[in-house]
Each structure stands twice: as structure tokens, then as C-alpha cells.
Design an enzyme around this catalytic site. Structure first.
Site, PDB file in Angstrom:
ATOM      1  N   GLU A   7      66.715 103.582  94.598  1.00  0.00           N
ATOM      2  CA  GLU A   7      67.364 104.904  94.608  1.00  0.00           C
ATOM      3  C   GLU A   7      66.414 105.971  95.137  1.00  0.00           C
ATOM      4  OE1 GLU A   7      67.205 102.670  92.195  1.00  0.00           O
ATOM      5  OE2 GLU A   7      68.789 102.906  90.708  1.00  0.00           O
ATOM      6  N   CYS A  49      64.540 107.456  88.191  1.00  0.00           N
ATOM      7  CA  CYS A  49      65.484 107.703  89.297  1.00  0.00           C
ATOM      8  C   CYS A  49      66.529 108.739  88.883  1.00  0.00           C
ATOM      9  CB  CYS A  49      66.162 106.400  89.727  1.00  0.00           C
ATOM     10  SG  CYS A  49      65.042 105.313  90.613  1.00  0.00           S
TER      11      CYS A  49
HETATM   12  N1  THU Z   1      64.734  98.886  90.136  1.00  0.00           N
HETATM   13  C1  THU Z   1      65.376  99.691  91.031  1.00  0.00           C
HETATM   14  O1  THU Z   1      65.149  99.602  92.249  1.00  0.00           O
HETATM   15  N2  THU Z   1      66.251 100.605  90.551  1.00  0.00           N
HETATM   16  C2  THU Z   1      66.563 100.758  89.239  1.00  0.00           C
HETATM   17  O2  THU Z   1      67.318 101.675  88.904  1.00  0.00           O
HETATM   18  C3  THU Z   1      66.029  99.842  88.244  1.00  0.00           C
HETATM   19  C4  THU Z   1      64.946  98.950  88.709  1.00  0.00           C
HETATM   20  C5  THU Z   1      63.764  97.913  90.652  1.00  0.00           C
HETATM   21  C6  THU Z   1      62.328  98.219  90.309  1.00  0.00           C
HETATM   22  C7  THU Z   1      61.689  96.863  90.394  1.00  0.00           C
HETATM   23  O3  THU Z   1      61.344  96.612  91.743  1.00  0.00           O
HETATM   24  C8  THU Z   1      62.810  95.915  90.005  1.00  0.00           C
HETATM   25  O4  THU Z   1      64.020  96.640  90.106  1.00  0.00           O
HETATM   26  C9  THU Z   1      62.686  95.379  88.582  1.00  0.00           C
HETATM   27  O5  THU Z   1      62.535  96.409  87.676  1.00  0.00           O
END
Ligand code: THU
Length: 168
Positions: A75, A115
Site C-alpha cells: 500500500e 499503512c
Molecule cells: N504486508 C503488506 O504489504 N501490506 C499489509 O497491509 C500487511 C503486510 C506485507 C509486509 C510483508 O512484506 C508481508 O506482507 C508479511 O507481513
């Protein structure tokens, strides 16, 4: 003492076929972005697609790193890039999807707290509600029609403007 109940409203759909076309397209873009995530550590691929008021669609995905905290969520990758390219353009909507390497994710991905904070400031600067469209890999979709639903009682720059000499 007074108890205050603050209602929060989300829209729930069985799957993406019930969505309006623009939201369905944005989710497709997010799903496509998730495929290209750099997630060698978590194996959890997240895709985000941002729709701007000028019609541009900007996508992003999670970018991990061997030094774990250096990575960034999908995000924020998408939103920061959108703001870097179009600093004065409002964000209308963001779609978020995720895919793991064990089973199918069939529940909406709920964005992390950091985020949400970034999305809340983006919504404030946009001066219009940001639509947040959340899905897993397939199945149920949840839509919050404003970030105020996902991050009530946000810390925004009003505090700084009111209570300090910050003049940003
Ligand atoms: N992650 C995201 O990209 N967005 C979120 O809202 C939650 C988590 C990613 C971060 C990390 O690379 C992986 O998911 C595991 O936490």
C-alpha cells in the site's frame, strides 16, 4: 462518564463480480501487482492499486529485504509512488489483495496500522473520501468508503498545526 457508540459502516460482497466495473478493474490491477511482489522471506504477496482523480492507476507490491524492517508494504509503495508522480492529485480509491504460498486466501486483506496511517494522511490531503477495496486472492470483498472507517480517531497534522509553531 458517558459511553459513546460510534458506528462504522463497510460494504460486504460475496465476490468481485458484484462490484462496479471501476472497482473490479482496480482489484484486477492489484492482483496483477501482487504476482510481482518481492516477498522471498514471508512468501506473502500483497498487491495494491491506487486510482487517482486524473484517471491514472498506480500499482505497488510489498518489497522485502534481508534486513527485515527495511522492507515496505504494498500500500505504501503504491501510495508513495502515486504522490511522488502526482503530488497534487487526489486519491479516489485503493484496492488491496494478497496471496500466500499455502492455500487460497479467501478473506479480505486488512491493511496494517502503518499503512492505515499513511492512507489517512493521503485522504486528508486529497480532500475527499478514499475508497478502500479489500480482497484476499478470491472470494469476499470488503469496501470501506473512507479511511475514517479503518482508522477512526486518527492522528493527523491538525494537532501539530493547533498546538505547535509548525508552519508546514
Ligand atoms: N504486508 C503488506 O504489504 N501490506 C499489509 O497491509 C500487511 C503486510 C506485507 C509486509 C510483508 O512484506 C508481508 O506482507 C508479511 O507481513
Amino acid at each position: 462518564m458517558k459511553k459513546d457508540i460510534i458506528p462504522l459502516q463497510v460494504l460486504l460482497f460475496d465476490n468481485e463480480s458484484e462490484l462496479q466495473q471501476a472497482d473490479m478493474d482496480l482489484l484486477d490491477q492489484a492482483r496483477y501487482a501482487a504476482e510481482k511482489a518481492y516477498a522471498p522471506y514471508s512468501h506473502f504477496r500483497v498487491g495494491a492499486a491506487v486510482r487517482l482523480a486524473n484517471g491514472e492507476i498506480i500499482t505497488g507490491n510489498n518489497q522485502e529485504n534481508a534486513a527485515y524492517p527495511s522492507g515496505l508494504c504494498a500500500e505504501r509503495v503504491a501510495l508513495f509512488y502515486a504522490h511522488s508522480k502526482f503530488p497534487d492529485t487526489a486519491v479516489e480509491a485503493i484496492a488491496i489483495t494478497a496471496k500466500g504460498n499455502k492455500g487460497i486466501i479467501n478473506e479480505p486483506l486488512s491493511p496494517c496500522g502503518a499503512c492505515r496511517q499513511v492512507m489517512a494522511e493521503s485522504e486528508k490531503n486529497s480532500e475527499q473520501p478514499m475508497r478502500v477495496i479489500m480482497q484476499g486472492q478470491e472470494g469476499p470483498v470488503m469496501i470501506a468508503e473512507s479511511m475514517k472507517v479503518l482508522l477512526p480517531f486518527s492522528f493527523l497534522d491538525d494537532y501539530l498545526l493547533h498546538y505547535t509553531n509548525t508552519d508546514h
